[in-house]
Write an enzyme that holds these catalytic residues in place. Structure first.
Site, PDB file in Angstrom:
ATOM      1  N   ASP A   8      -7.588 -10.721  10.126  1.00  0.00           N
ATOM      2  CA  ASP A   8      -8.132 -10.539  11.466  1.00  0.00           C
ATOM      3  C   ASP A   8      -9.539  -9.949  11.309  1.00  0.00           C
ATOM      4  OD1 ASP A   8      -6.419  -7.462  12.552  1.00  0.00           O
ATOM      5  OD2 ASP A   8      -7.686  -7.876  10.818  1.00  0.00           O
ATOM      6  N   CYS A  67      -5.388  -7.181   7.188  1.00  0.00           N
ATOM      7  CA  CYS A  67      -5.757  -6.626   8.493  1.00  0.00           C
ATOM      8  C   CYS A  67      -6.157  -5.167   8.263  1.00  0.00           C
ATOM      9  CB  CYS A  67      -4.639  -6.779   9.530  1.00  0.00           C
ATOM     10  SG  CYS A  67      -3.130  -5.881   9.166  1.00  0.00           S
ATOM     11  N   THR A  69      -4.461  -2.203   8.476  1.00  0.00           N
ATOM     12  CA  THR A  69      -3.508  -1.452   7.643  1.00  0.00           C
ATOM     13  C   THR A  69      -2.667  -2.343   6.743  1.00  0.00           C
ATOM     14  OG1 THR A  69      -1.874  -1.698   9.389  1.00  0.00           O
ATOM     15  CG2 THR A  69      -3.191   0.328   9.427  1.00  0.00           C
ATOM     16  N   HIS A 100      10.628  -7.779  -8.569  1.00  0.00           N
ATOM     17  CA  HIS A 100      11.942  -7.501  -7.971  1.00  0.00           C
ATOM     18  C   HIS A 100      12.182  -8.264  -6.670  1.00  0.00           C
ATOM     19  CE1 HIS A 100      12.694  -3.381 -10.116  1.00  0.00           C
ATOM     20  NE2 HIS A 100      12.234  -4.319 -10.943  1.00  0.00           N
ATOM     21  N   HIS A 135      18.039  -9.431  -9.510  1.00  0.00           N
ATOM     22  CA  HIS A 135      17.243  -9.502  -8.285  1.00  0.00           C
ATOM     23  C   HIS A 135      17.500 -10.796  -7.515  1.00  0.00           C
ATOM     24  CE1 HIS A 135      15.393  -5.941  -9.771  1.00  0.00           C
ATOM     25  NE2 HIS A 135      15.009  -6.563 -10.872  1.00  0.00           N
TER      26      HIS A 135
HETATM   27  C1  RB5 Z   1      -6.817  -4.022  14.480  1.00  0.00           C
HETATM   28  O1  RB5 Z   1      -7.524  -3.002  15.104  1.00  0.00           O
HETATM   29  C2  RB5 Z   1      -5.613  -3.458  13.736  1.00  0.00           C
HETATM   30  O2  RB5 Z   1      -4.682  -3.024  14.659  1.00  0.00           O
HETATM   31  C3  RB5 Z   1      -5.025  -4.522  12.819  1.00  0.00           C
HETATM   32  O3  RB5 Z   1      -5.985  -4.950  11.938  1.00  0.00           O
HETATM   33  C4  RB5 Z   1      -3.889  -4.079  11.932  1.00  0.00           C
HETATM   34  O4  RB5 Z   1      -4.175  -2.895  11.261  1.00  0.00           O
HETATM   35  C5  RB5 Z   1      -2.567  -4.029  12.564  1.00  0.00           C
HETATM   36  O5  RB5 Z   1      -1.555  -3.766  11.932  1.00  0.00           O
END
Ligand code: RB5
Length: 366
Positions: A8, A67, A69, A100, A135
């Site tokens: 994203d 993304c 996180t 695994h 596994h």
């Molecule tokens: C975008 O601001 C953020 O929410 C997205 O990139 C991601 O971290 C969501 O899990």
């Protein structure tokens, strides 16, 4: 190896760096699914689902999603059947997610990883193989659950619709759909489909532990816990499925229900009903090859309930959505098993595409 990569807006910069990092690497093809800028906010969900679907479909060997996180990508991608997405934050976790868990999608958090660590994670993840061994058992359990869960949907009131779309069943269904299939082949194939469906309809039979002596040692093993079963064909087409079902559960007791349609009201009217005396203690499989309007199946279920039957499953080869609704409106507790859920009913009450009148085709009476 072919890799799909997507991000994203929050993951865009890191994704571009990963693409450059992997560019030109021998034996590696990288396809970029976007997004194409960090300036315009977009939903990680869209990219995760696109990449996930393509990986699950076999268009590529693996996927990488970035993304902020890594979490949104991980959660969304894992909703796609066949995706095993792992969010990794260092190279040890990346290696283990392959060794695994056999992860086929890697998710990364651009806002929580520095560039060096991200590249280490990517390189390690790409270079590490699944270890197999113990596994396999674990990953196969995930896979088996996923497949069974996706073939069943709840009506929200206790009953389920389970579509038993095994390749063998689908193949045999095509044979009986064909209007040129002769009566003998039709009848035999109906019985075969019914036999195969027994695997699905008996999936929840309780098991008990027993002692078994193998040639090597004494061990504990499973046996069916003596469940009482009843098979009830709705006359007459249901008879075509009965033999196939009894092949696999030969000790089930058999009931019969006969219904005709009142020519004035078109409502189903009972003309025969003989059920095992202890029907209230049995798991009941009601057989009706075609769940069309649902009128006769719903009426048969009412008859069984009136005589004390409680745990009833309706087993059909082909269902129409209209029939499923009628049965579940009247009997939300009943599980409905079908080999296929077709499009709709036509103006004559036939399932489309369906297979015509199952009774006539089983008994050759047309
Ligand atoms: C975008 O601001 C953020 O929410 C997205 O990139 C991601 O971290 C969501 O899990």
């Amino acid at each position: 190896m072919k890799i799909l990569i997507g991000s994203d807006h929050a993951g865009y910069e890191l994704k571009q760096k990963i693409v450059s990092h992997l560019k030109g690497r021998e034996g590696l093809e990288v396809e970029d699914f976007g997004t194409d800028t960090s300036e315009v906010s977009c939903d990680y969900t869209d990219i995760a689902l696109q990449v996930g679907r393509s990986v699950a479909h076999g268009d590529a060997d693996r996927g990488i999603l970035v993304c902020g996180t890594g979490l949104g990508m991980e959660i969304a991608a894992n909703k796609v059947s066949g995706v095993y997405a792992a969010g990794c934050w260092n190279k040890e976790v990346a290696a283990l997610s392959r060794q695994h868990n056999n992860s086929n999608v890697l998710t990364l958090g651009a806002r929580v990883l520095d560039e060096k660590t991200a590249m280490e994670v990517v390189d390690t993840w790409l270079a590490t193989e699944f270890e197999g061994g113990r596994h396999i058992r674990r990953t196969q359990k995930i896979c088996a659950y996923e497949r069974s869960a996706n073939r069943a949907f709840n009506n929200g009131q206790g009953g389920q619709v389970v579509i038993f779309d095994h390749p063998l069943v689908q193949h045999k269904l095509s044979i009986i759909r064909d209007k040129n299939t002769p009566v003998k082949t039709f009848r035999e194939t109906v019985a075969e489909i019914a036999s195969l469906m027994v695997y699905e309809i008996t999936r929840d039979l309780p098991l008990k532990m027993i002692d078994v002596e193998t040639p090597v040692t004494r061990t504990k093993a499973y046996a069916i816990a003596g469940k009482k079963l009843a098979v009830v064909p709705i006359l007459r087409a249901g008879l075509g499925m009965m033999e196939g079902v009894l092949n696999l559960i030969p000790n089930a007791k058999i009931g019969h229900i006969g219904l005709y349609r009142d020519p004035q009201t078109l409502a189903p009217v009972e003309y025969y009903c003989k059920l095992p005396g202890d029907i209230e203690e049995r798991d009941i499989f009601l057989l009706d090859p075609m769940l069309a309007t649902g009128g006769s199946s719903a009426a048969a279920i009412s008859l069984i309930k009136k005589r004390g039957g409680r745990k009833i499953s309706l087993v059909c080869m082909i269902g129409a959505p209209e029939g499923v609704s009628v049965v579940h409106e009247a009997h939300p507790d009943v599980n409905i098993f079908v080999a296929a859920l077709d499009s709709h009913l036509n103006e004559h009450g036939y399932i489309v595409p369906g297979l015509g009148d199952a009774g006539d085709r089983i008994f050759g009476t047309r």
